[in-house]
Enzyme design. Structure first.
Site, PDB file in Angstrom:
ATOM      1  N   GLY A 304       0.834  -1.207   0.000  1.00 27.14           N
ATOM      2  CA  GLY A 304       0.000   0.000   0.000  1.00 27.14           C
ATOM      3  C   GLY A 304       0.864   1.250   0.000  1.00 27.14           C
ATOM      4  N   SER A 305       0.374   2.277   0.687  1.00 26.75           N
ATOM      5  CA  SER A 305       0.949   3.619   0.543  1.00 26.75           C
ATOM      6  C   SER A 305       2.401   3.752   0.978  1.00 26.75           C
ATOM      7  CB  SER A 305       0.106   4.627   1.314  1.00 26.75           C
ATOM      8  OG  SER A 305      -1.191   4.644   0.770  1.00 26.75           O
ATOM      9  N   THR A 306       2.865   2.900   1.894  1.00 24.99           N
ATOM     10  CA  THR A 306       4.274   3.014   2.262  1.00 24.99           C
ATOM     11  C   THR A 306       5.162   2.804   1.042  1.00 24.99           C
ATOM     12  OG1 THR A 306       4.063   0.710   2.977  1.00 24.99           O
ATOM     13  CG2 THR A 306       4.209   2.373   4.715  1.00 24.99           C
TER      14      THR A 306
END
Lengths: 592, 382
Positions: A304-306
């Site tokens: 995801g966003s990491t």
């Protein structure tokens, strides 16, 4: 009547034949006793010699400060030799009483006419001494070592445990088994055909060579603190599990690796939760395997966003974007025939690349990803080690699951850009991030620091591969600055630690299959942001209630950092006023 | 045939070699060899049996004592027989032959089973092996008959007459113990062979026996199995004893492990003080010791050959021939079995293997040889 001449002749000739046969027999004997001597000697010896092995003392595993994480406890094994027992009744009575074993079971073994029957192993020394003091004929008390983990559950999925023969089963105990196990010695004794040792026969004794001690990079205080913090959020969020990795991004030394719930290393075959139903053996084994699993390295997930960190670094590295380039977010982006939504459905409007990272804005990253293109994106992934195992010194490491490059269309590229549609291990992500924030050096995460020979005290340092120059220093500097901004002013504001410059990135990834509303909330953070000495990631698997990484994961990391940064000797470099300033950061609901 | 005279007069030979009235000669060399072998036998019986005797009976001397008692009695018997005029056995051998045949018949009917085969007869507390008596009876009787019929023994009918009773006894023995029967047959064969001036019929007989043996083996499949075990003892469970013997022999090397140091005797070789004792001799005393033991037997046999060839009369010579045959066949078969040179069969090693009756019988036979030796006329020019 005198003996006739032919009679004498016959006697003489027969005796000559007889002596020829004698010579043939002597020849046969010579063949057996000279030519075949070694062959038969060895065969006979193998038949006569019984080898009793003496366990070698297994090396101790220490943390980086020399605190014992895995040691040895002297235990005893009790066995009986039927043929040497004189008073069977009292042997049975004493053994069953002291060892707390039903009498009939002991009797069965005592009466077994075998060479040696083991009654019980891993008996506490004090208990064994009671039996020894009774001086019963035919009862043998053998000293032995048992692996002992003084902190029970501490770093259980990292350390692993050993089997009955002192061999590593999982974890570091397996990867450094050769170093830790040493070489068992043996006592060679001669026995008669019934296997009874012959007294007064010279015993051959080969002393065991103790294993080498292993000093790890684990810091017990950091590990303990991280475990506490993880345990707290595991309970409060009723999560399935919580994993934390804390590592030195400069050299890959892992300070702590937590996988809550941990299990008791001294009782590795006992489930760390209550069994609800009766399990078959296979189910039990599967459950145990699950319990022993180290999710930081054994399993992959959608980051995801990491992962936007990686996309951003690739874009900067390829010079396709500048910090101040502007993008527009209407709340979604149409890629080919798909409409991909931003976390903020109303859209972020016009924003710079910098703001895009701080907001974790999907459309910005879709655009940036498209600018980089598949080839250059994959080139950077490769440089950051995302196609290979990290090389961590733990067994069973998983590798990433990526689209084949030729199968990556615009939609796939768009989803990859914000960390979806592929899987990597948390360790792979942390390694890539380390390279991004340490100036471009791809390190090998590891636990082993050095081994110390127990006899010679010789110290052997472990070396792990480091490949510098994976990304440019300028890219790294820019990334540090951008990620600091994410925490200082953006979606990672709950990861702030008063007095410290923290860089980080949050993520909330919905688990597959989508729509089940099961999430992994995570936060990646490093400090100090300008010169990272520690990088960490926390993943909360299936939290109940609020599931945003920025809301539930970031504060846990902040809490850990708050305590361990001073411990690591990293001084707060903000004045009190500055602290107040940073604490006023805004919170923006972040993208998935 | 002057049956009544204690010392037979020579036949109508041209040479006038007179036999002295009084026995002049005592073969001390032969006596020494016998006593040495008996002593060695006691040492080896003690060495091989002490460990298992201690485990089984609680006394390590159990077998040694029993064997020792028989050795002492046997030596007495031997000296007695040596001093006894062997011509007196002529009549007695008839009685002995009859008794032996009766006892052998009894053994088949009421024999006490020992080690699977019934070869023993229990006379009160004493177990008695009639085949030992039979061996002696066969030697004495065959020698006597052959001497009587010596002139006409070339005739097959006469030959059969001579060998009839001994062969009946041999056949009775064969029912229970083939290897002893083979030894007895060999004794009978050798005595008539050296008496008879002919050779051809014996060669034919030899070929016939070999052919019969072949058929015998082929017919009984369990005997073929024995051959298979012999050829590859390691591959068969039945080859266990043979393999254990070979381990013992092979691990002895050239100089052995030293007296008493055998490991194979500690239960690996079943009843190592019996038929397989030679393998322990090899293990403890090495090739050197084993060759020494064989040399002792060779010397003993050679001494017997000399005595037989210079015996004062045919009867004496034939007795000695019978004894040599008995001892040498037993030595050969035993060593050949232990070294797996022939298929396994149970024959004890004379003087050395444990066995009271056997030792007693052997020493009696040695007494006979000594008795014959005593009457050798030493030529005047000597």
């Amino acid at each position: 009547m005198m003996t006739k001449t032919f009679t004498r002749k016959k006697i003489f000739v027969c005796s000559i034949i007889l002596f020829v046969v004698f010579i043939l027999l002597i020849t046969r004997l010579s063949y057996l006793m000279i030519v075949r001597s070694d062959y038969y000697y060895e065969k006979a010896n193998a038949l006569h010699q019984r080898e009793r092995s003496i366990k070698a003392k297994r090396g101790v595993i220490y943390d980086r400060n020399g605190v014992e994480l895995a040691g040895n406890k002297p235990v005893c094994s009790i066995s009986v030799i039927h043929s040497q027992i004189t008073d069977e009744a009292s042997v049975v009575a004493v053994l069953s009483d002291v060892l707390d074993i039903p009498e009939d079971k002991v009797r069965e073994k005592v009466e077994a006419n075998t060479i040696r029957e083991k009654i019980k192993s891993n008996v506490e020394k004090e208990t064994a001494d009671i039996i020894r003091d009774k001086n019963l004929d035919g009862v043998m008390v053998d000293e032995d070592y048992k692996r002992y983990y003084p902190y029970d559950t501490l770093a259980s999925k990292v350390l692993g445990f050993t089997g009955s023969d002192n061999q590593g089963i999982v974890g570091l105990e397996v990867s450094y088994d050769d170093i830790l196990s040493g070489k068992p010695g043996s006592i060679l004794t001669l026995t008669d055909a019934n296997g009874i040792e012959i007294k007064n026969e010279a015993e051959g004794r080969i002393e065991p060579i103790p294993g080498n001690d292993l000093y790890t990079t684990i810091d017990i205080n950091i590990q303990k603190y991280a475990e506490q913090a993880a345990q707290k959020v595991y309970k409060s969020k009723q999560a399935k599990r919580v994993s934390v990795i804390l590592m030195n991004p400069q050299n890959g030394e892992i300070y702590a690796m937590v996988n809550v719930p941990e299990y008791n290393l001294n009782e590795p075959y006992k489930l760390n939760y209550k069994k609800t139903t009766k399990m078959t053996d296979k189910e039990m084994q599967d459950a145990l395997n699950m319990m022993w699993r180290n999710f930081c390295i054994n399993d992959t997930y959608e980051p995801g966003s990491t992962f936007k960190t990686v996309t951003a670094a690739a874009a900067l590295e390829e010079n396709v974007v500048k910090v101040d380039d502007t993008f527009n977010c209407p709340g979604f982006r149409v890629v080919e025939d798909r409409k991909i939504r931003c976390a903020r459905t109303t859209g972020h409007g016009t924003e710079t690349f910098r703001q895009g990272i701080m907001n974790s804005c999907n459309p910005v990253f879709i655009d940036v990803g498209a600018r980089v293109g598949v080839d250059r994106m994959y080139k950077n992934f490769e440089k950051l080690g995302l196609f290979e195992k990290t090389g961590i010194d733990l067994p069973g490491e998983a590798n990433s699951i990526m689209h084949k490059k030729e199968n990556v269309g615009a939609v796939e590229l768009a989803t990859i850009s914000f960390g979806q549609s592929f899987q990597i291990t948390p360790m792979q992500l942390l390694r890539a991030i380390s390279a991004i924030v340490n100036g471009g050096k791809l390190i090998t995460p590891h636990f082993a620091m050095c081994s110390v020979n127990n006899i010679t005290q010789e110290k052997k340092m472990f070396e792990f591969k480091e490949s510098p120059g994976t990304i440019r220093k300028e890219t790294s500097d820019t990334m540090k600055e951008l990620l600091e901004a994410v925490v200082a002013e953006g979606g990672g504001s709950k990861g702030q630690v008063p007095g410290y410059r923290i860089g980080g990135k949050t993520a909330t990834s919905e688990k597959l299959p989508r729509g089940n509303r099961k999430y992994i909330s995570s936060f990646m953070g490093f400090a100090p942001a300008n010169n990272p000495q520690i990088v960490g990631i926390i993943m909360i698997d299936e939290p109940v209630g609020t599931y945003y990484g920025g809301t539930i994961a970031a504060p846990v990391m902040a809490e850990i950092y708050e305590n361990i940064l001073p411990y690591l000797g990293i001084e707060a470099d903000y004045s009190e006023e500055k602290i107040k300033e940073t604490m006023s950061g805004i919170y923006i609901e972040e993208g998935d | 045939m002057a049956k009544r005279r204690p010392i037979p007069v020579r036949g109508n030979r041209k040479k006038k070699k007179r036999i002295t009235e009084k026995p002049m000669y005592f073969d001390y060399q032969f006596l020494f060899l016998v006593l040495f072998l008996v002593a060695l036998g006691l040492v080896m019986v003690y060495s091989t049996s002490s460990y298992t005797a201690d485990l089984k009976t609680g006394s390590p001397y159990y077998y040694l004592l029993r064997q020792g008692i028989f050795a002492v009695i046997g030596i007495g018997v031997m000296l007695g027989a040596a001093l006894f005029d062997y011509h007196k056995w002529k009549k007695l051998s008839l009685v002995m032959m009859v008794i032996a045949i009766i006892l052998l018949g009894m053994v088949i009917v009421v024999g006490k089973a020992v080690n699977g085969s019934s070869r023993w007869i229990a006379l009160g507390p004493i177990s008695f092996q009639p085949s030992e008596l039979a061996k002696i009876a066969i030697i004495l009787f065959t020698a006597h008959m052959a001497t009587i019929k010596a002139a006409r023994i070339g005739n097959i009918k006469i030959l059969i007459k001579v060998a009839l009773f001994p062969m009946i006894a041999t056949a009775l023995i064969a029912v229970e113990n083939l290897s002893t029967a083979i030894i007895c047959a060999a004794v009978v064969f050798m005595i008539v062979f050296v008496t008879s001036p002919k050779i051809k019929q014996f060669v034919l007989l030899g070929i016939g026996v070999v052919a019969l043996m072949g058929i015998f083996l082929l017919v009984a499949s369990y005997r073929m199995q024995r051959i298979k075990v012999w050829l590859a003892p390691e591959q068969y469970e039945d080859g266990y004893q043979t393999m254990q013997a070979l381990y013992a022999i092979g691990s002895g090397g050239i100089f052995g492990k030293g007296l008493g140091q055998s490991i194979q005797k500690l239960g690996f070789i079943p009843e190592s003080h019996n038929d397989m004792i030679f393998s322990v001799v090899c293990e403890e005393l090495g090739l050197f010791g084993a060759v020494c033991v064989i040399a002792l037997f060779a010397l003993l046999i050679w001494r017997c050959v000399i005595i037989a060839m210079s015996a004062p009369d045919l009867y004496g010579a034939l007795i000695v021939v019978g004894v040599i045959t008995h001892v040498s066949v037993q030595v050969l078969v035993n060593i050949a079995v232990v070294t797996n040179s022939i298929p396994p069969t149970g024959v004890p090693l004379p003087f050395i293997s444990y066995g009271g009756t056997a030792l007693l019988g052997l020493l009696f036979e040695m007494g006979l040889v000594l008795s014959v030796a005593r009457r050798i006329k030493i030529p005047k020019e000597y």
